[in-house]
Design a protein around this motif. Structure first.
Motif, mmCIF file in Angstrom:
data_model
loop_
_atom_site.group_PDB
_atom_site.id
_atom_site.type_symbol
_atom_site.label_atom_id
_atom_site.label_comp_id
_atom_site.label_asym_id
_atom_site.label_seq_id
_atom_site.Cartn_x
_atom_site.Cartn_y
_atom_site.Cartn_z
ATOM 1 N N ARG A 302 0.841 -1.192 0.000
ATOM 2 C CA ARG A 302 0.000 0.000 0.000
ATOM 3 C C ARG A 302 0.881 1.248 0.000
ATOM 4 O O ARG A 302 1.913 1.287 0.674
ATOM 5 N N SER A 304 1.221 4.973 1.287
ATOM 6 C CA SER A 304 0.673 5.783 2.371
ATOM 7 C C SER A 304 0.358 7.188 1.874
ATOM 8 O O SER A 304 0.785 7.602 0.786
ATOM 9 N N TRP A 310 4.489 0.813 1.743
ATOM 10 C CA TRP A 310 4.462 -0.111 2.878
ATOM 11 C C TRP A 310 4.161 -1.513 2.374
ATOM 12 O O TRP A 310 3.300 -1.707 1.511
ATOM 13 N N MET A 319 6.362 -5.780 8.807
ATOM 14 C CA MET A 319 5.965 -4.599 8.055
ATOM 15 C C MET A 319 7.238 -3.891 7.603
ATOM 16 O O MET A 319 8.157 -3.665 8.411
ATOM 17 N N LYS A 321 8.879 -0.542 5.355
ATOM 18 C CA LYS A 321 8.625 0.775 4.778
ATOM 19 C C LYS A 321 9.747 1.120 3.802
ATOM 20 O O LYS A 321 10.932 1.053 4.147
ATOM 21 N N LEU A 356 -3.739 0.828 13.268
ATOM 22 C CA LEU A 356 -3.386 -0.140 12.235
ATOM 23 C C LEU A 356 -4.204 -1.407 12.428
ATOM 24 O O LEU A 356 -4.394 -1.867 13.561
ATOM 25 N N THR A 358 -4.716 -5.488 10.912
ATOM 26 C CA THR A 358 -4.088 -6.542 10.129
ATOM 27 C C THR A 358 -5.005 -7.757 10.074
ATOM 28 O O THR A 358 -5.735 -8.044 11.023
ATOM 29 N N THR A 378 6.949 9.077 11.881
ATOM 30 C CA THR A 378 7.303 8.617 10.536
ATOM 31 C C THR A 378 7.213 7.102 10.418
ATOM 32 O O THR A 378 7.304 6.564 9.316
ATOM 33 N N HIS A 379 7.054 6.420 11.547
ATOM 34 C CA HIS A 379 6.941 4.967 11.534
ATOM 35 C C HIS A 379 5.493 4.493 11.553
ATOM 36 O O HIS A 379 5.240 3.292 11.632
ATOM 37 N N TYR A 381 1.934 4.002 9.730
ATOM 38 C CA TYR A 381 1.314 3.940 8.404
ATOM 39 C C TYR A 381 -0.026 4.664 8.429
ATOM 40 O O TYR A 381 -0.893 4.367 9.256
ATOM 41 N N ARG A 382 -0.184 5.619 7.525
ATOM 42 C CA ARG A 382 -1.447 6.347 7.393
ATOM 43 C C ARG A 382 -1.888 6.282 5.932
ATOM 44 O O ARG A 382 -1.171 6.742 5.046
ATOM 45 N N PRO A 383 -3.056 5.716 5.669
ATOM 46 C CA PRO A 383 -3.507 5.563 4.283
ATOM 47 C C PRO A 383 -3.996 6.872 3.701
ATOM 48 O O PRO A 383 -4.212 7.860 4.421
#
Length: 552
Positions: A302, A304, A310, A319, A321, A356, A358, A378-379, A381-383
């Motif tokens: 995906r 982000s 990601w 996971m 990045k 998050l 899963t 920064t770690h 995940y934002r869609p």
């Protein structure tokens, strides 16, 4: 001369002293600026201890709650997908329910993976396949009206929404039946059905085990296709086929299990080339641009909202990045079945609050992770945010839901297939062993020696009174030529199921047992019988063409 030299030395010493004072002033000013900055902005404090097993998140214990809609004695099955429409509305693609053993071990956590067995091993009962839970993990909706779509399959492969769709329509990929469905957000109407059930192909109207979907802002969408095919198919927003690209292999624009797909803001298309352990990048018309190698089986990918790639790696259970040039920036994840660990995340997503989610295909569970307050942002995940939801859903026009097992006309001409047949040639050839891949087919255990034989050396076909019997060695299967499903043992989920029809030229035989599927298409040309055999098991898919000659 001495006086001149002395003056020069004194001048040099003065310059050095001035420079030292200037440096001290600059350093003092810098320290003052840092001190002022520390007062005006919070400093990220590093946590003490910990082992980073859940990365920048804390796992939410007890999420989701036990499936309240389940039949007594049954639990969540293998979880194919998950999508968070909002922090309080999360869709779970549940591959049916699994029956619990009479006696539970002390380490049972409520999910099948805690038995130490993959949740894809037992045969599920296909109930509650599309479930909606609220933020605390309580099931609030179950789209049971669509459970029949997944019968005799392995349940939904993934669940998605286009970020550009103001009506928040729900898309479901059903890989084993070679179909993709689009529903209204409330599940009351089916809006689109792509592919032909149980009829694989690689043209404009057929798939062979599709896997994932990605969209452009105008509604154009791309499908990774898939376990059986090795291509990407592009459609306009109305579902009209536009183009396709990809062949089998390891070179540029070649695939071995294109399993997931995503698109960045520059309209570049990223494809998870799972069995080739890489991600390939294309423009929107299929022109090859780049490849990121040495990524172990990227299950789900995906982009982000801040434009990073990601990835979830199946074998690593991590996971990952990457930047959009393919450089690894960060990784986290731990294998296991304890809360917060992973066992084969098949799809992941996140909500607007940064939580998050899963979906574990082997662990048989979904999980929710909440960002830790002290975590590096920064770690997380934002869609890409969803387009705000409109109120026009009630005006959407649905299509007639598909009807399966509908009876067909008789089968005049099918009697010509009767007789004993001997194998002349199989392409590709069958090698020793039962493993996956183009030759092995993935069918293992006792099934490989029965009706699911990769290339039966001999076949006996008998047609009488609208029924066909197939004898392979000591195994046999019976079909009724009316397109209706027949169970060898009614009610037993592990029983052999068969279904057949005659299209006037070819005989179509479908068979399923446990978590193995097969389809034979039989045609006659004089004394030669041709059987095109498709076998599916889990992530393995095989097509083999066999020719036979009549012996009696």
């Amino acid at each position: 001369m001495l006086r001149s030299s002395g003056r020069r030395a004194l001048l040099q010493e003065s310059v050095i002293r001035i420079r030292r004072l200037q440096m001290r002033g600059a350093i003092t000013g810098l320290l003052a600026a840092v001190a002022i900055g520390s007062l005006s902005a919070p400093v990220l404090q590093q946590e003490k201890g910990g082992d980073d097993r859940t990365g920048p998140y804390d796992v939410v214990q007890g999420w989701p709650q036990p499936l309240a809609f389940a039949k007594p004695g049954y639990i969540w099955g293998s979880t194919g997908g998950i999508f968070a429409e909002s922090p309080n509305r999360i869709f779970i693609a549940n591959r049916g329910e699994l029956k619990l053993p009479d006696k539970l071990p002390p380490n049972f956590t409520g999910f099948w993976g805690s038995f130490g067995e993959q949740a894809t091993t037992p045969t599920p009962e296909f109930r509650n396949c599309i479930v909606v839970v609220e933020g605390a993990g309580r099931a609030v909706e179950s789209w049971t009206q669509w459970d029949y779509l997944f019968e005799d399959g392995r349940g939904p492969h993934s669940v998605l929404m286009s970020p550009y769709d103001p009506e928040h329509n729900v898309w479901i990929v059903d890989d084993i039946h070679h179909q993709i469905f689009k529903f209204t957000n409330d599940g009351k109407k089916m809006l689109m059905a792509l592919g032909v059930r149980d009829e694989p192909g690689s043209d404009a109207t057929h798939f062979k085990r599709p896997t994932d979907i990605a969209w452009l802002p105008d509604g154009t969408f791309f499908i990774s296709d898939g376990y059986g095919n090795t291509r990407v198919a592009k459609f306009d927003g109305n579902g009209k086929f536009l183009l396709t690209w990809g062949t089998r292999g390891t070179g540029p624009s070649q695939f071995n299990t294109p399993h997931s797909i995503t698109i960045d803001r520059n309209r570049r298309v990223y494809v998870s080339d799972r069995a080739n352990n890489r991600i390939q990048v294309f423009d929107e018309n299929g022109k090859w641009l780049d490849a990121f190698p040495n990524i172990q089986q990227p299950y789900n990918i995906r982009i982000s909202d801040d434009q990073f790639l990601w990835v979830f790696s199946g074998p690593l259970d991590k996971m990952l990045k990457y930047d959009l040039d393919g450089h690894l920036l960060y990784a986290w994840g731990t294998h296991g079945t304890a809360p917060g660990f992973f066992w084969a995340v098949h799809e992941f997503g996140a909500d607007a609050d940064g939580n998050l989610y899963t979906a574990e295909v082997f662990g048989g569970r979904s999980q929710k992770f909440r960002p830790r307050a002290a975590a590096d942002s920064t770690h997380i995940y934002r869609p890409q945010p969803l387009t705000p939801k409109s109120a026009s859903m009630s005006t959407q026009t649905g299509i007639a839901p598909p009807v399966f097992d509908a009876p067909v006309a008789g089968a005049p001409g099918a009697e010509k297939f009767s007789g004993a047949w001997k194998l002349v040639k199989a392409e590709p050839e069958v090698t020793a062993g039962r493993g996956g891949g183009a030759r092995g087919g993935g069918i293992g255990g006792p099934y490989a020696e029965t009706i699911f034989n990769q290339a039966p050396p001999s076949v006996v076909l008998t047609h009488a009174a609208g029924k066909v019997s197939v004898q392979i060695g000591s195994a046999s299967a019976s079909y009724t030529l009316d397109n209706r499903t027949t169970w060898s043992t009614p009610g037993d989920v592990n029983a052999l199921k068969t279904r057949a029809h005659w299209d006037g030229a070819k005989l179509h035989l479908h068979f399923k047992q446990g978590m193995n599927w097969g389809r034979d298409v039989l045609s006659l040309d004089g004394p030669t019988l041709t059987i095109v055999r498709d076998l599916e098991s889990g992530g393995a898919s095989t097509t083999r063409t066999m020719t036979y000659t009549r012996t009696s």
